[in-house]
Write a protein that holds these residues in place. Structure first.
Motif, PDB file in Angstrom:
ATOM      1  N   LEU A  23      34.210  -5.428  28.404  1.00  0.00           N
ATOM      2  CA  LEU A  23      35.648  -5.194  28.388  1.00  0.00           C
ATOM      3  C   LEU A  23      36.070  -4.059  27.458  1.00  0.00           C
ATOM      4  CD1 LEU A  23      37.028  -8.851  28.547  1.00  0.00           C
ATOM      5  CD2 LEU A  23      36.850  -7.188  30.404  1.00  0.00           C
ATOM      6  N   PHE A  49      38.792  -1.129  28.549  1.00  0.00           N
ATOM      7  CA  PHE A  49      40.111  -0.963  27.936  1.00  0.00           C
ATOM      8  C   PHE A  49      40.242   0.383  27.220  1.00  0.00           C
ATOM      9  CE2 PHE A  49      40.265  -5.687  28.276  1.00  0.00           C
ATOM     10  CZ  PHE A  49      41.420  -5.764  29.033  1.00  0.00           C
ATOM     11  N   LEU A  64      42.523  -5.103  37.076  1.00  0.00           N
ATOM     12  CA  LEU A  64      41.620  -4.216  36.346  1.00  0.00           C
ATOM     13  C   LEU A  64      40.919  -3.242  37.286  1.00  0.00           C
ATOM     14  CD1 LEU A  64      39.920  -6.559  33.700  1.00  0.00           C
ATOM     15  CD2 LEU A  64      41.536  -4.707  33.284  1.00  0.00           C
TER      16      LEU A  64
END
Length: 500
Positions: free
Chosen positions: A186, A190, A267
């Motif tokens: 992740l 991000f 996402l």
């Protein structure tokens, strides 16, 4: 597969409501809404998110087709997920994965074929992972190239058999490893999103460039070209249904499944949109795996590529152990329930599925050698893996449609609930057919080659139980698969089609 499938054990019959659990079991069911949502997101997002933007572009997809492809996948995969959720609720006794539904709904041979396809998909997942792993390592150690040369195959083979050795000793994936792996996945994602947005790297003109394509490939074919990537990205979403046994409140399961799924879809779409605003489709198509690394490098410099490659490396290293277990568990559990031959059901003193594990990884090793001699890529193998899992997904949706149509096991359900279930089943079935059709004739022929050897295993297993091999309609299916496999091999050896 491109994603890390949930490895929690499925519910057994009687656990659906949680009312008959022991005190010890109740203490483990402490996952609330946020915990369930996090587990679903962490277990489904895998290596695919780092590569899909470039992979779609290399298949000929442009901006419009990519957006349409994700919309179709979002609707279709949600419907499939709800089919799995409904089946898990109605038939918690079917604990042998999604291929159990094919056996229950359409007979022994169809069930076996589904199990075989699910197994092939799982072991090919490891092959594609190893290729991507050494492609990422190649950024730091050029000797590995793009992950398909001699050094990569040699070290990848060593990694495969090291994982086998660990599993044979009874090693299981720890919760802390899963947590670390999820964080490592992740963080680069991000950072990528924040950097592209805050540094103004997204350019609307680049995003709109050749929005519908350059005219050389119809939009319909472009949309079809996105299917393997989107299926790969969502493989493992069916694992969400097994989390209900760990829920603090049963009402949280449905909400968490929907929230987690929408979060995953968001996402993927955000990464795709931002990527197409940084580079044109033609530029994305030229990138090596993992493409996100080079996209971020163009925005922030070399440290961006290093961050993404490190995230990919750690993510895959953590996933390889889990997928080694999953790939061996497929034939092991199938053999224990009489679907595969008895040999696959053997375990060692540590309780590890020794025969299934060794056979599975001999096949993985074989595919690694194919990579070496054919210079096949990560994209080639995950496309095959996606194609192999399409049939188990379709058969699961068809079985749910059969249950809701016949009201089998849902006699006490309200008309509204049954109606919703049928909608999920019908749309999920249509999406399953779409996945197979859009994969194309070449992938269809390749899958027949991989399905055909399973027929011998099925016949041997039936003989072990003293049963007739096929019913008449099953024999016709088997003959058709063999004919397709032979025809496909002829087309490959004559150079008419290229499987890799």
């Amino acid at each position: 597969m491109g994603n890390n499938q949930a490895t929690n054990p499925p519910k057994k019959s009687g656990e659906a409501s949680g009312q008959n659990q022991t005190n010890g079991e109740k203490q483990t069911n402490q996952l609330g809404f946020s915990g369930l949502t996090a587990m679903i997101i962490g277990s489904t997002i895998g290596a695919g998110i780092f590569t899909t933007a470039g992979d779609m572009a290399s298949n000929g997809a442009h901006t419009a087709s990519v957006l349409i492809g994700w919309a179709i996948a979002g609707i279709g995969m949600y419907m499939l997920m709800m089919c799995f959720f409904g089946l898990n609720k109605i038939r918690p006794d079917l604990t042998n994965g999604v291929y159990s539904y094919a056996k229950e709904g359409f007979g022994e041979f169809v069930g076996f074929t589904s199990a075989w396809g699910y197994w092939m998909s799982a072991l090919i997942c490891n092959v594609s992972y190893i290729t991507l792993l050494f492609g990422a390592l190649g950024y730091f150690f050029p000797v590995f190239g793009t992950g398909n040369n001699l050094a990569s195959v040699a070290c990848g083979s060593a990694a495969v058999w090291f994982m086998v050795w660990l599993v044979l000793r009874g090693v299981q994936q720890a919760t802390i490893i899963n947590a670390i792996v999820t964080i490592c996945k992740l963080i680069p994602i991000f950072v990528f999103m924040v950097a592209v947005i805050l540094l103004g790297a997204f350019d609307l003109n680049t995003f709109m460039d050749n929005f519908w394509g350059n005219g050389t490939m119809p939009l319909s074919l472009q949309v079809m070209a996105t299917t393997s990537s989107t299926v790969w990205a969502f493989i493992g979403v069916e694992g969400a249904v097994v989390l209900s046994a760990r829920a603090r409140r049963s009402s949280d399961v449905g909400k968490a499944s929907l929230t987690g799924f929408l979060g995953i879809l968001a996402l993927y779409v955000i990464v795709a949109v931002l990527s197409m605003g940084v580079m044109t489709a033609e530029e994305l198509a030229q990138l090596d795996n993992p493409q996100m690394a080079q996209i971020l490098e163009s925005v922030v410099g070399p440290w961006g590529a290093k961050l993404v490659n490190i995230g990919v490396i750690v993510s895959i290293l953590g996933a390889l152990l889990g997928w080694t277990i999953i790939a061996a568990e497929c034939p092991y559990e199938a053999a224990r329930q009489g679907v595969f031959t008895k040999a696959f059901a053997r375990s060692n003193k540590n309780g590890s599925p020794s025969v299934a594990l060794v056979i599975t990884n001999i096949l993985v090793q074989t595919f690694l050698l194919i990579i070496l001699f054919s210079e096949s890529s990560y994209l080639a193998f995950y496309t095959i893996g996606s194609s192999m899992i399409m049939l188990p997904y379709l058969l699961s949706a068809l079985y749910y449609e059969k249950i809701t149509r016949n009201r089998d096991g849902v006699e006490t359900a309200g008309q509204g609930e049954i109606g919703r279930g049928r909608v999920f089943a019908i749309v999920g079935s249509i999406y399953g057919l779409w996945m197979i059709i859009s994969a194309g004739i070449v992938q269809f022929l390749i899958t027949s080659i991989l399905y055909a050897p399973g027929i011998w295993v099925y016949i041997k297993g039936r003989k072990e139980k003293g049963l007739q091999a096929f019913a008449p309609f099953e024999r016709n299916i088997a003959i058709a698969v063999v004919i397709l496999a032979v025809a496909s091999l002829v087309l490959i050896f004559t150079g008419i089609i290229n499987p890799f």
